[in-house]
Design a protein around this motif. Structure first.
Motif, PDB file in Angstrom:
ATOM      1  N   VAL A   1       0.516  -1.393  -0.173  1.00  9.75           N
ATOM      2  CA  VAL A   1       0.040   0.048   0.167  1.00  9.75           C
ATOM      3  C   VAL A   1       1.032   1.938  -0.723  1.00  9.75           C
ATOM      4  CG1 VAL A   1      -1.781   1.196   1.290  1.00  9.75           C
ATOM      5  CG2 VAL A   1      -1.829  -1.354   1.375  1.00  9.75           C
ATOM      6  N   GLN A   2       0.488   2.226  -1.016  1.00 11.63           N
ATOM      7  CA  GLN A   2       1.401   3.376  -0.782  1.00 11.63           C
ATOM      8  C   GLN A   2      -0.093   4.937  -1.025  1.00 11.63           C
ATOM      9  OE1 GLN A   2       3.713   2.603  -4.649  1.00 11.63           O
ATOM     10  NE2 GLN A   2       5.695   2.548  -3.423  1.00 11.63           N
ATOM     11  N   LEU A   3       0.571   5.279  -0.134  1.00 11.07           N
ATOM     12  CA  LEU A   3      -0.895   6.289   0.319  1.00 11.07           C
ATOM     13  C   LEU A   3       0.597   7.485  -0.213  1.00 11.07           C
ATOM     14  CD1 LEU A   3      -3.536   7.213   0.330  1.00 11.07           C
ATOM     15  CD2 LEU A   3      -3.181   7.104   2.955  1.00 11.07           C
ATOM     16  N   SER A   4       0.351   8.519  -1.510  1.00 14.84           N
ATOM     17  CA  SER A   4       0.519   9.715  -1.481  1.00 14.84           C
ATOM     18  C   SER A   4      -0.315  10.749  -1.932  1.00 14.84           C
ATOM     19  CB  SER A   4       1.865   9.680  -2.563  1.00 14.84           C
ATOM     20  OG  SER A   4       1.117   8.956  -4.041  1.00 14.84           O
ATOM     21  N   GLN A   5       0.257  11.469  -1.995  1.00 12.44           N
ATOM     22  CA  GLN A   5      -0.181  13.255  -1.987  1.00 12.44           C
ATOM     23  C   GLN A   5      -0.526  13.878  -3.854  1.00 12.44           C
ATOM     24  OE1 GLN A   5       1.061  16.772  -0.522  1.00 12.44           O
ATOM     25  NE2 GLN A   5       0.066  17.822  -1.359  1.00 12.44           N
ATOM     26  N   ALA A   6      -1.429  14.011  -4.006  1.00  8.67           N
ATOM     27  CA  ALA A   6      -2.208  14.130  -5.366  1.00  8.67           C
ATOM     28  C   ALA A   6      -1.333  15.259  -6.288  1.00  8.67           C
ATOM     29  CB  ALA A   6      -3.687  14.083  -5.734  1.00  8.67           C
ATOM     30  N   THR A   7      -1.969  15.730  -7.083  1.00  5.89           N
ATOM     31  CA  THR A   7      -1.661  17.273  -7.829  1.00  5.89           C
ATOM     32  C   THR A   7      -1.468  18.127  -6.758  1.00  5.89           C
ATOM     33  OG1 THR A   7      -3.186  17.121  -9.425  1.00  5.89           O
ATOM     34  CG2 THR A   7      -1.699  15.551 -10.194  1.00  5.89           C
ATOM     35  N   ARG A   8      -1.299  18.744  -7.219  1.00  9.46           N
ATOM     36  CA  ARG A   8      -1.482  20.060  -6.206  1.00  9.46           C
ATOM     37  C   ARG A   8      -2.700  20.703  -6.954  1.00  9.46           C
ATOM     38  NH1 ARG A   8       2.485  25.128  -5.128  1.00  9.46           N
ATOM     39  NH2 ARG A   8       3.719  23.238  -5.305  1.00  9.46           N
ATOM     40  N   GLN A   9      -3.887  20.924  -7.131  1.00 10.89           N
ATOM     41  CA  GLN A   9      -4.640  20.692  -7.998  1.00 10.89           C
ATOM     42  C   GLN A   9      -6.068  19.680  -7.401  1.00 10.89           C
ATOM     43  OE1 GLN A   9      -5.929  21.447 -11.798  1.00 10.89           O
ATOM     44  NE2 GLN A   9      -8.681  21.830 -11.127  1.00 10.89           N
ATOM     45  N   GLN A  10      -6.135  18.532  -7.741  1.00  9.02           N
ATOM     46  CA  GLN A  10      -6.487  17.242  -6.545  1.00  9.02           C
ATOM     47  C   GLN A  10      -6.205  17.630  -5.380  1.00  9.02           C
ATOM     48  OE1 GLN A  10      -4.427  14.775  -8.521  1.00  9.02           O
ATOM     49  NE2 GLN A  10      -5.939  14.502 -10.576  1.00  9.02           N
TER      50      GLN A  10
END
Length: 86
Positions: free
Chosen positions: A55-64
């Motif tokens: 499982v890898q959770l990351s920040q999406a693009t700046r807008q998302q």
């Protein structure tokens, strides 16, 4: 659910020295934290035998990210009888 599919791929292979085959899928999803937790819970409590391998959770693009969206990369494996490689 409130998740969007960004990418997916899968692989079938034979488990050496057994009568089992392995099916592994990798998915990348986009959604809010609550939807991601609900999806992982649904996989873990499924009646089918599914093993979450990573499982890898990351920040999406700046807008998302501004809209509360996160990106989830998940690898799930299941096993079954038979030769998937043939």
């Amino acid at each position: 659910n409130n998740l969007s599919l960004l990418n997916r791929n899968w692989e079938n292979s034979v488990v050496k020295d057994t009568a089992l085959s392995r099916f592994t899928t990798k998915v990348e999803l986009l959604g809010d934290y609550a939807s991601i937790l609900r999806f992982i819970y649904d996989v873990e409590t499924s009646q089918a035998f599914l093993a979450i391998r990573s499982v890898q959770l990351s920040q999406a693009t700046r807008q998302q990210a501004a809209n509360g969206q996160l990106q989830l990369a998940l690898e799930i494996t299941t096993y079954y009888r038979g030769d998937a490689a043939k």
